[in-house]
Design a protein around this motif. Structure first.
Motif, mmCIF file in Angstrom:
data_model
loop_
_atom_site.group_PDB
_atom_site.id
_atom_site.type_symbol
_atom_site.label_atom_id
_atom_site.label_comp_id
_atom_site.label_asym_id
_atom_site.label_seq_id
_atom_site.Cartn_x
_atom_site.Cartn_y
_atom_site.Cartn_z
ATOM 1 N N GLU A 47 0.759 -1.128 -0.026
ATOM 2 C CA GLU A 47 0.043 -0.145 0.125
ATOM 3 C C GLU A 47 0.618 1.180 0.020
ATOM 4 O O GLU A 47 0.382 2.348 -0.657
ATOM 5 C CB GLU A 47 -0.862 0.094 1.302
ATOM 6 N N ILE A 48 2.062 1.112 0.639
ATOM 7 C CA ILE A 48 3.015 2.531 0.616
ATOM 8 C C ILE A 48 4.115 2.361 -0.240
ATOM 9 O O ILE A 48 4.805 3.304 -0.132
ATOM 10 C CB ILE A 48 3.319 2.353 2.216
ATOM 11 N N GLY A 49 4.086 1.287 -1.253
ATOM 12 C CA GLY A 49 5.040 1.195 -2.008
ATOM 13 C C GLY A 49 6.371 0.355 -1.791
ATOM 14 O O GLY A 49 7.322 0.411 -2.475
ATOM 15 N N GLY A 50 6.205 -0.532 -0.902
ATOM 16 C CA GLY A 50 6.940 -1.531 -0.349
ATOM 17 C C GLY A 50 8.222 -0.938 0.475
ATOM 18 O O GLY A 50 8.171 0.293 0.766
ATOM 19 N N ALA A 51 9.213 -1.806 1.132
ATOM 20 C CA ALA A 51 10.078 -1.401 1.977
ATOM 21 C C ALA A 51 10.980 -0.401 1.541
ATOM 22 O O ALA A 51 11.482 0.470 2.406
ATOM 23 C CB ALA A 51 10.725 -2.632 2.481
ATOM 24 N N ALA A 52 11.090 -0.223 0.210
ATOM 25 C CA ALA A 52 12.236 0.706 -0.350
ATOM 26 C C ALA A 52 11.669 2.013 -0.105
ATOM 27 O O ALA A 52 12.583 2.921 -0.132
ATOM 28 C CB ALA A 52 12.410 0.280 -2.069
ATOM 29 N N TYR A 53 10.412 2.078 -0.424
ATOM 30 C CA TYR A 53 9.913 3.638 -0.036
ATOM 31 C C TYR A 53 10.163 4.337 1.482
ATOM 32 O O TYR A 53 10.267 5.442 1.111
ATOM 33 C CB TYR A 53 8.300 3.653 -0.354
ATOM 34 N N LEU A 54 10.177 3.237 2.378
ATOM 35 C CA LEU A 54 10.476 4.099 3.671
ATOM 36 C C LEU A 54 11.978 4.292 3.506
ATOM 37 O O LEU A 54 12.340 5.520 4.417
ATOM 38 C CB LEU A 54 10.266 2.893 4.733
ATOM 39 N N GLY A 55 12.769 3.860 2.757
ATOM 40 C CA GLY A 55 14.088 4.103 2.749
ATOM 41 C C GLY A 55 14.282 5.436 2.026
ATOM 42 O O GLY A 55 15.163 6.471 2.341
ATOM 43 N N ASP A 56 13.465 5.666 0.983
ATOM 44 C CA ASP A 56 13.316 6.965 -0.046
ATOM 45 C C ASP A 56 12.876 8.090 1.133
ATOM 46 O O ASP A 56 13.465 9.097 0.907
ATOM 47 C CB ASP A 56 12.291 6.862 -0.969
ATOM 48 N N LEU A 57 11.823 7.717 1.894
ATOM 49 C CA LEU A 57 11.597 8.714 2.930
ATOM 50 C C LEU A 57 12.853 9.394 3.628
ATOM 51 O O LEU A 57 12.936 10.539 4.005
ATOM 52 C CB LEU A 57 10.368 8.390 3.926
ATOM 53 N N LEU A 58 13.686 8.531 4.174
ATOM 54 C CA LEU A 58 14.635 9.078 4.812
ATOM 55 C C LEU A 58 15.645 9.753 4.111
ATOM 56 O O LEU A 58 16.309 10.704 4.567
ATOM 57 C CB LEU A 58 15.475 7.690 5.449
ATOM 58 N N ASP A 59 15.954 9.343 3.001
ATOM 59 C CA ASP A 59 16.737 10.187 1.831
ATOM 60 C C ASP A 59 16.069 11.605 1.753
ATOM 61 O O ASP A 59 16.935 12.348 1.564
ATOM 62 C CB ASP A 59 16.855 9.543 0.672
#
Length: 461
Positions: free
Chosen positions: A75-87
């Protein structure tokens, strides 16, 4: 046309919180889930909020585990998206700016949506006042989130905030202009109902016009809903009180019956305080319901703001028995209770003090005793809703009647007692959520529409 939003600002706020959960406390008062345009961002914010409020760490690892457990990671775009937010994390003061931007864009989207709904409903609704009332709550909800994000870095800043809070509490009260009552009540609290009750002919309207005049003269805009007395009569009473303050006794019923001397009429006309008059607005329509009253308050507020006085601080309702409920009538007790609840909502919605006049039943008048709280039992739930309850009682009223209508023995007894209490009024504070209750003695000259602190009523010769 796409709704206004800024995904980079949203991501910057979320990334900052994932990097350091302390950042959440810097923006929590201005942001909530609906502020985020992206559904993925909204879901991440709500997950962060849940973790932090439950005392858990909210970072990329814990949120990934949580979304996987809820089967919502896609729903949020996968685990990679959480890393993108940190970036995209916002550092330092940037998070304050980003949070303000996200909140502002949400308000713009909400206003646009509300405007569309209002436009559509206006084309199909037959009652514009009802329509305004229904949509006003949504606007007020937006205003609740209009505060800026404030940071405090030291104890000195916290102290300043506490002092400002005290000033704010003081501004919640409107002084009545009667010092002995102001000392006990602190004034009339805004956002609350205040009951002014008495038996017939005690002088409720006189006391209300005196308080309203003093407030308007001190700079507080006042609205007076005179549901049984024409505006001309109310204005005459107010003018006679103004005349008394300037040293001239003029009986208001002489003016109303065209028996006043020409020089007195000239004195009245010459003494009207134009600024005070503009701050004292009268609506004398009969049979109003609370929704119509709310529409009238909006109109009064606009007039007052155009005149440079700001919104109403207090309204007087004379009296509650003449107000109709918004919905169909049932019985007197339920109707009065429903009206009381509606008036309390008006007080909170417009942030003003509502003074409600209540006429006590004539059955209790036969007892000739001082009124008590249980005398309001036939007035719905108004005593429960009220922040304060004030009764007005005049012993000389009963003695004067006994002097003219009683038996010879009663007439003689009344004459003896009348000497001690003639011209005296008791204002009984029977309920006060802010402080003490008790009785204050005042003097009155009902012919001149005057109720004042003891010793002041003889100002005019």
């Amino acid at each position: 046309m796409e709704a206004p939003h800024n995904l980079s600002a949203e991501a910057g706020v979320l990334g900052a919180i994932l990097y350091d959960n302390a950042a959440f406390y810097r923006v929590r008062d201005v942001l909530h889930g609906e502020c985020f345009y992206s559904l993925a961002h909204r879901a991440v914010w709500e997950a962060i909020e849940t973790h932090i409020r439950e005392g858990r760490v909210a970072d990329g690892v814990t949120l990934r585990e949580w979304f996987e457990g809820e089967s919502r990671l896609k729903e949020i775009g996968g685990a990679a998206y959480l890393g993108d937010l940190l970036d995209q994390c916002a550092f330092g003061p940037e998070i304050i700016d980003y949070a303000g931007m996200v909140a502002s864009l949400w308000k713009r989207r909400s206003l646009a949506s509300l405007g569309g709904e209002l436009s559509k409903a206006a084309m199909n609704s037959g009652d514009p006042d009802k329509l305004l009332g229904e949509h006003e709550a949504a606007l007020e909800e937006l205003q609740k989130h209009s505060g800026a994000v404030v940071e405090t870095h030291d104890a000195g800043a916290s102290l300043l905030m506490a002092l400002e809070s005290q000033k704010d509490r003081a501004s919640r009260f409107v002084k009545m202009g009667l010092p002995s009552l102001d000392r006990k009540l602190g004034g009339l609290m805004k956002g609350a109902i205040h009951v002014l009750a008495a038996r017939p002919s005690m002088g409720k309207t006189t006391l209300a016009t005196v308080i309203g005049h003093e407030m308007a003269e001190a700079g507080a805009p006042v609205g007076f809903f005179s549901l049984e007395m024409p505006r001309e009569s109310l204005a005459t009473r107010k003018a006679c009180y103004e005349a008394w303050k300037r040293g001239r006794r003029i009986r208001y019923f002489d003016v109303e019956q065209n028996q006043a001397r020409p020089e007195d009429l000239e004195f009245l006309a010459g003494g009207v305080d134009a600024l005070s008059a503009k701050r004292f607005m009268i609506d004398d329509r009969m049979g109003l319901c609370p929704q119509q009253m709310a529409a009238a308050i909006r109109s009064m507020n606009m007039r007052s703001k155009r005149a440079g006085h700001g919104p109403l601080q207090v309204i007087f309702v004379d009296h509650i028995g003449h107000l109709k409920p918004d919905e169909g009538r049932r019985n007197r007790y339920e109707d009065t209770g429903n009206v009381s609840k509606a008036l309390l909502e008006i007080a909170k919605r417009f942030d003003l003090a509502v003074v409600v006049m209540v006429q006590l039943n004539r059955a209790s008048q036969a007892e000739k005793r001082k009124p008590l709280l249980h005398d309001l039992r036939n007035s719905g739930e108004i005593e429960e809703d009220a922040h304060s309850v004030i009764f007005l009682h005049r012993e000389d009223y009963y003695l004067e009647r006994a002097q003219s209508e009683g038996t010879p023995e009663e007439q003689a007894d009344a004459s003896r007692k009348l000497t001690a209490v003639r011209g005296q009024a008791e204002i009984i504070i029977a309920k006060n959520r802010n402080g003490p209750v008790g009785t204050e003695l005042f003097t009155h000259s009902m012919d001149n529409n005057v109720i004042r602190e003891r010793g002041n009523v003889e100002r005019a010769a």
